[in-house]
Enzyme design. Structure first.
Site, PDB file in Angstrom:
ATOM      1  N   LYS A  19       0.851  -1.193   0.000  1.00  0.00           N
ATOM      2  CA  LYS A  19       0.000   0.000   0.000  1.00  0.00           C
ATOM      3  C   LYS A  19       0.886   1.242   0.000  1.00  0.00           C
ATOM      4  O   LYS A  19       1.915   1.284   0.696  1.00  0.00           O
ATOM      5  CB  LYS A  19      -0.893  -0.029   1.242  1.00  0.00           C
ATOM      6  CG  LYS A  19      -1.960   1.065   1.291  1.00  0.00           C
ATOM      7  CD  LYS A  19      -2.844   0.882   2.530  1.00  0.00           C
ATOM      8  CE  LYS A  19      -3.942   1.924   2.615  1.00  0.00           C
ATOM      9  NZ  LYS A  19      -4.780   1.742   3.829  1.00  0.00           N
ATOM     10  N   SER A  24      -9.749   2.235   3.041  1.00  0.00           N
ATOM     11  CA  SER A  24      -8.859   2.959   2.162  1.00  0.00           C
ATOM     12  C   SER A  24      -7.964   2.063   1.308  1.00  0.00           C
ATOM     13  O   SER A  24      -7.439   2.497   0.291  1.00  0.00           O
ATOM     14  CB  SER A  24      -7.971   3.907   2.966  1.00  0.00           C
ATOM     15  OG  SER A  24      -7.116   3.168   3.841  1.00  0.00           O
ATOM     16  N   SER A  60      -9.817  -0.297   7.150  1.00  0.00           N
ATOM     17  CA  SER A  60      -9.238  -0.147   5.810  1.00  0.00           C
ATOM     18  C   SER A  60      -8.573  -1.390   5.247  1.00  0.00           C
ATOM     19  O   SER A  60      -8.211  -1.414   4.067  1.00  0.00           O
ATOM     20  CB  SER A  60      -8.225   1.005   5.786  1.00  0.00           C
ATOM     21  OG  SER A  60      -8.890   2.241   5.882  1.00  0.00           O
TER      22      SER A  60
END
Lengths: 98, 537
Positions: B89, B164, B188
């Site tokens: 990420k 997210s 997330s």
């Protein structure tokens, strides 16, 4: 119920160093008022005697011996700077001109 | 699927689990280079439509792969996941690879150091395929708040992949990567896993180092694995976890035995005998899609068949968890994001007429931050400001105590707690973009774990009958008992696969190579393309 006026939002935005444009203020002010109204429901919970929880862990300071260790070079530290100058961070003026 | 390799024309290497990849390499049936190349080929073909990766480091990944292959050929003893590719990420700093956190503010930020978790991936000798898309500074539940365009759900390109960490979930679900790193502040990792039919784990707070991970809310943030199976997640969890002196909130204790727990799991009747599973009364019902609830109820039946006793538990303060979270998170975020002043790094906007430093900061932050980031910074600044502190941030911290106490009491009655992970399946891109409150409600089931610091996992529970989209079930355990999630998760995963004729991920339809126009989306996919090439050059 209105908690947060457009002027309040502009003021708080300036405290947070965000120069909102008028169109953004129009868009965000109503949304923020609604959100503040909603999060205010935490006050429905009777919690006068409850201790606040700031963190899931009992925090203790972590220290290390005060010894020189390898760290970033000046070149590495400045590599992402928007305005590097003479091995330093270039910044706009900090004091008023008047 | 059409990707093949010269050595094994019949087999698509990207469809293998991480465990299968590791075994195949150990058996000499494939190489890390072949695995990495197969994933790079699929990324090249599908990423223009999915926008899961903001940056692809083909050269770096292939170089690591070749080193691993050479070491293996030389008879070197290698870590279990050596040579298995992984996606990271874009919230974790990667030395020499642009790290944006999905923000214009950091569009050109090249970290001078690696986050501890990235160091651990390198030590585990896992090739890093690239950096995955995310909501700006991890603020969002759909990845629509990325400054570089939304990521699309491989199950339906018109829908969100969660957020997210939607880039990581889409990459794993779409077979662009077998494993990925996520970060979970309010769900997330778990909510994107739920809506993409994958597995996501938020470890115990402090179980994985946050050093070098761009901070959102420091008392809530936790790094964890994204995978297609519970066993794969466990292997990555063990790579990531463990004490780090560079993070003062890192727990100085051994990683819970998650891999061992998976090895002992079984789909047989009675394998979970003696286990008490608590259903949280306050999560579910109104606001939860019928198909989500149905799959959840079926999963409970499977847990019963495995021998678990299902008990109802009550966490009465969960009804105020969302409100407390949306005070605590913005408060901490407003403080953490104060560092983006465009002085030492970050995108600087200089207004005309010799502006002061303060004016440059305010203009830069207005220019470089998106709406959601501004909303949360302003909300947090307000909640912390004098005169409002006690009524907002102070009161939210007290509610946080009550939520942690609710969970403590619930774990007195049950070994693990379960609920649906998200109230609905993946919604359409654009649907909730202008309604922040509706967006926030996606996290209703996941937030309590972050507030209390306990571990949570989402595994697929099937497809919702009404729309054919993946549904997730969430498991929660007490702090530092992460292995319970893996033991129960692995047994339930095997049981559900047996009942449903195979794992959910295997039912993914062919992913189109071009994405449809989406009304309401503010960005078009592919805006990150220039960014990718620039870094490769």
């Amino acid at each position: 119920m209105s908690n947060l006026s457009r002027d309040d939002v502009a003021h708080v935005a300036m405290l947070a160093r965000i120069q909102l444009e008028d169109s953004e203020l129009d868009r965000l002010a109503g949304q923020l008022d609604q959100i503040v109204d909603w999060v205010g429901q935490v006050n429905e919970v009777a919690a006068a005697d409850v201790p606040p929880m700031s963190h899931p862990l009992p925090l203790v300071n972590v220290t290390r011996p005060d010894e020189v260790r390898p760290s970033l070079t000046a070149e590495q530290a400045l590599a992402n700077a928007p305005d590097p100058e003479d091995g330093r961070f270039g910044v706009p003026r900090i004091l008023d001109e008047e | 699927m059409s990707e093949t390799t010269p050595t094994d024309a019949g087999r698509d290497l990207t469809r293998m689990t991480a465990v299968q990849m590791a075994d195949a390499m150990a058996a000499g049936e494939t190489t890390s280079e072949e695995l990495v190349q197969a994933h790079l080929d699929r990324i090249e073909r599908l990423n223009p439509a999915l926008n899961a990766f903001l940056l692809v480091d083909a050269d770096g990944a292939l170089a690591t792969a070749r080193e691993v292959d050479a070491a293996r050929a030389a008879g070197e003893d290698l870590p279990r996941l050596a040579g298995v590719p992984v996606a990271v990420k874009d919230i974790a700093c990667t030395q020499g690879l642009t790290t944006t956190a999905g923000s214009r503010m950091l569009e050109h930020f090249v970290p001078p150091y690696d986050a501890t978790i990235v160091t651990r991936l390198r030590e585990a000798r896992m090739p890093i395929l690239g950096k995955t898309n995310m909501d700006e500074f991890a603020m969002g539940s759909s990845t629509e708040h990325s400054a570089f365009g939304p990521t699309r759900n491989p199950w339906d390109l018109e829908r969100i992949p969660g957020g997210s960490g939607g880039g990581s979930s889409a990459a794993v679900a779409g077979f662009l990567a077998p494993l990925a790193i996520g970060s979970d502040t309010g769900g997330s990792i778990r909510q994107p896993a739920a809506v993409t039919g994958t597995v996501g784990v938020k470890p115990t707070y402090g179980g994985v180092s946050r050093y070098g991970v761009i901070a959102l809310a420091s008392s809530l943030d936790q790094i964890g694995p994204c995978a297609r199976t519970v066993a794969d997640a466990a292997l990555l969890h063990e790579v990531l976890g463990g004490h780090d002196p560079m993070d003062s909130t890192s727990i100085d204790a051994p990683v819970p035995p998650v891999v061992e727990s998976v090895a002992g799991a079984s789909a047989e009747d009675g394998s979970l005998a003696g286990l008490k599973v608590g259903v949280v009364k306050e999560i579910g019902g109104e606001g939860f899609q019928p198909g989500v609830q149905q799959r959840f109820d079926e999963a409970l039946e499977e847990l019963r068949a495995l021998g678990a006793e299902i008990v109802e538990v009550s966490c009465p303060h969960f009804t105020h968890a969302m409100a407390a979270y949306y005070l605590i998170l913005p408060s901490e975020a407003s403080s953490n994001l104060a560092r983006y002043d465009a002085m030492r790094y970050g995108r600087r906007t200089t207004p005309e007429d010799s502006p002061s430093a303060e004016q440059v900061m305010a203009a830069s932050r207005d220019d470089a931050f998106g709406d959601e980031v501004k909303r949360r910074i302003i909300l947090g600044t307000y909640a912390l400001s004098s005169g409002y502190y006690d009524a907002y941030y102070g009161q939210a911290q007290k509610v946080r105590t009550l939520i942690a106490r609710d969970l403590e009491a619930a774990f007195g009655q049950a070994d693990v707690l379960v609920s649906p992970t998200a109230p609905t399946t993946a919604f359409r891109i654009g649907d909730k973009l202008d309604d922040p409150m509706a967006m926030y409600l996606n996290d209703i089931a996941t937030i309590p774990a972050n507030l209390a610091g306990i571990p949570g996992m989402s595994i697929p529970s099937g497809l919702a009958p009404e729309d054919g989209l993946p549904v997730g079930i969430q498991l929660l355990a007490p702090a530092m008992e992460d292995q319970r999630l893996y033991a129960v998760g692995a047994a339930l995963e095997a049981r559900l696969a047996r009942a449903q004729g195979g794992p959910v991920v295997d039912r993914l339809p062919e992913v189109p190579t071009t994405a449809p126009e989406v009304p309401g989306a503010r960005h078009t996919p592919g805006t990150a393309g220039t960014h990718t090439e620039e870094v490769r050059a």
